[in-house]
Design a protein around this motif. Structure first.
Motif, short mmCIF file in Angstrom:
data_model
loop_
_atom_site.label_atom_id
_atom_site.label_comp_id
_atom_site.label_asym_id
_atom_site.label_seq_id
_atom_site.Cartn_x
_atom_site.Cartn_y
_atom_site.Cartn_z
N GLN A 21 0.83 -1.20 0.00
CA GLN A 21 0.00 0.00 0.00
C GLN A 21 0.87 1.26 0.00
OE1 GLN A 21 -2.37 -0.79 3.50
NE2 GLN A 21 -4.07 -1.67 2.31
N ASP A 22 1.96 1.24 0.77
CA ASP A 22 2.88 2.38 0.78
C ASP A 22 3.50 2.58 -0.60
OD1 ASP A 22 2.31 2.74 3.43
OD2 ASP A 22 4.13 1.71 4.16
N ALA A 23 3.91 1.47 -1.23
CA ALA A 23 4.49 1.56 -2.58
C ALA A 23 3.47 2.09 -3.57
CB ALA A 23 5.01 0.19 -3.01
N GLN A 24 2.24 1.64 -3.44
CA GLN A 24 1.19 2.11 -4.33
C GLN A 24 0.96 3.62 -4.15
OE1 GLN A 24 -2.74 0.64 -3.50
NE2 GLN A 24 -3.43 0.89 -5.61
N THR A 25 0.94 4.05 -2.89
CA THR A 25 0.76 5.48 -2.61
C THR A 25 1.90 6.30 -3.21
OG1 THR A 25 -0.42 4.97 -0.55
CG2 THR A 25 0.48 7.19 -0.79
N ALA A 26 3.14 5.80 -3.02
CA ALA A 26 4.30 6.51 -3.57
C ALA A 26 4.23 6.59 -5.09
CB ALA A 26 5.59 5.83 -3.12
N MET A 27 3.82 5.48 -5.73
CA MET A 27 3.73 5.48 -7.20
C MET A 27 2.63 6.42 -7.67
SD MET A 27 4.46 1.54 -8.40
CE MET A 27 3.31 0.79 -7.25
N ASN A 54 6.68 17.83 -12.41
CA ASN A 54 8.14 17.72 -12.49
C ASN A 54 8.65 17.97 -13.90
OD1 ASN A 54 8.26 17.09 -9.77
ND2 ASN A 54 8.21 14.89 -10.09
N ALA A 55 7.92 17.46 -14.89
CA ALA A 55 8.33 17.67 -16.28
C ALA A 55 8.27 19.15 -16.63
CB ALA A 55 7.43 16.85 -17.21
N ALA A 56 7.23 19.82 -16.16
CA ALA A 56 7.11 21.25 -16.44
C ALA A 56 8.22 22.04 -15.75
CB ALA A 56 5.74 21.76 -15.98
N ASP A 57 8.52 21.67 -14.49
CA ASP A 57 9.60 22.34 -13.77
C ASP A 57 10.94 22.11 -14.45
OD1 ASP A 57 7.83 23.26 -11.92
OD2 ASP A 57 8.27 21.73 -10.41
N GLU A 105 1.63 9.11 -6.12
CA GLU A 105 2.14 10.48 -5.95
C GLU A 105 3.13 10.83 -7.05
OE1 GLU A 105 3.79 10.54 -2.07
OE2 GLU A 105 1.84 10.71 -1.04
N THR A 106 3.97 9.85 -7.42
CA THR A 106 4.92 10.09 -8.51
C THR A 106 4.21 10.34 -9.82
OG1 THR A 106 6.57 8.68 -7.42
CG2 THR A 106 6.88 9.11 -9.77
N ILE A 107 3.17 9.55 -10.07
CA ILE A 107 2.40 9.74 -11.31
C ILE A 107 1.72 11.11 -11.32
CG2 ILE A 107 0.39 8.90 -12.60
CD1 ILE A 107 1.13 6.08 -11.64
#
Length: 254
Positions: free
Chosen positions: A49-55, A65-68, A57-59
């Motif tokens: 669940q933590d990994a899913q949450t992190a992914m 991030n791409a715009a920055d 958030e990354t998505i």
């Protein structure tokens, strides 16, 4: 020998022993492993669940991030436009010799040093003397300059690009791009002959339009030298040392 028949008491004792054995075996081989498996499963579920949450958030942050990244890359390109790319010796020769000829100076000698990496400091006689290339308080330097800067990469930019680049290097880019290797300098020493007025005009041109070429020192001497036609002429010879600031633009990619 005949076995004595089991009494009611013996049967009860045997039943109790069997039940205790069953309970011990159940706890040891079924209950405890089951509890351990449940605990491991819960831990695995929490980790997943933590990994899913992190992914997730990354998505969600990918576009931001791409715009920055694109914005930072664009800011870097705008800022380093005032600096030269990594010029070869021939290109540095063309730059300096062209500067001399544009001011009616006759080249006498030229020496080009190897480009080296180092921390740049402000010009000794300038407002930023003693400061490094990305000082916290120097972002306002040259922001009011309105003279055109002539470089190998662009025409029409101004020394205000220095302030932009200093801001970028002082912030997010320092951890990613080492300042000492991003900036390089090459010392160029040359001698030329001509009139004082033309030489001073050359120095003014350097100060106004070449923000990435720093005048280190110069001297004026009088001596005899060979003119273009081979005749011996006595006149002033100007010995100048320049430091050309180069920028490893190709070494930093988006």
């Amino acid at each position: 020998m005949e076995m004595a028949p089991m009494t009611k008491r013996d049967k009860i004792l045997l039943y109790v022993v069997l039940m205790l054995s069953f309970i011990v075996l159940y706890i040891r081989f079924l209950l405890i492993p089951g509890i351990e498996n449940v605990q491991q499963a819960k831990a695995d579920l929490t980790e997943a669940q933590d990994a899913q949450t992190a992914m997730q958030e990354t998505i969600l942050m990918a576009s931001v991030n791409a715009a920055d990244k694109n914005t930072t890359w664009g800011d870097l390109q705008n800022a380093n436009a005032v600096y030269y790319s990594l010029l070869s010796s021939d290109e540095l020769d063309t730059l300096v010799t062209g500067l001399e000829l544009n001011h009616n100076m006759d080249p006498v000698s030229l020496s080009i040093g190897e480009a080296g990496t180092q921390n740049l400091t402000g010009y000794a006689a300038g407002d930023n003397a003693g400061q490094t290339a990305a000082p916290a308080g120097s972002t306002a330097a040259a922001t009011d300059a309105d003279t055109d800067a002539v470089t190998a990469d662009t025409v029409g930019t101004t020394a205000a690009g220095n302030a932009i680049l200093q801001q970028i290097l002082a912030a997010d880019l320092i951890p990613q791009y080492d300042q000492a290797s991003y900036f390089r300098t090459s010392d160029v020493t040359f001698s030329c002959s001509g009139d004082d007025s033309d030489f001073f005009a050359l120095l003014d041109d350097l100060a106004d339009n070449y923000p990435s070429v720093q005048l280190q020192n110069f001297s004026i001497s009088t001596r005899s030298y060979a003119a273009a036609d081979g005749a011996s002429v006595t006149g002033n010879v100007y010995n100048v040392t320049l430091r050309v600031v180069l920028c490893d633009k190709g070494g930093v990619q988006p």
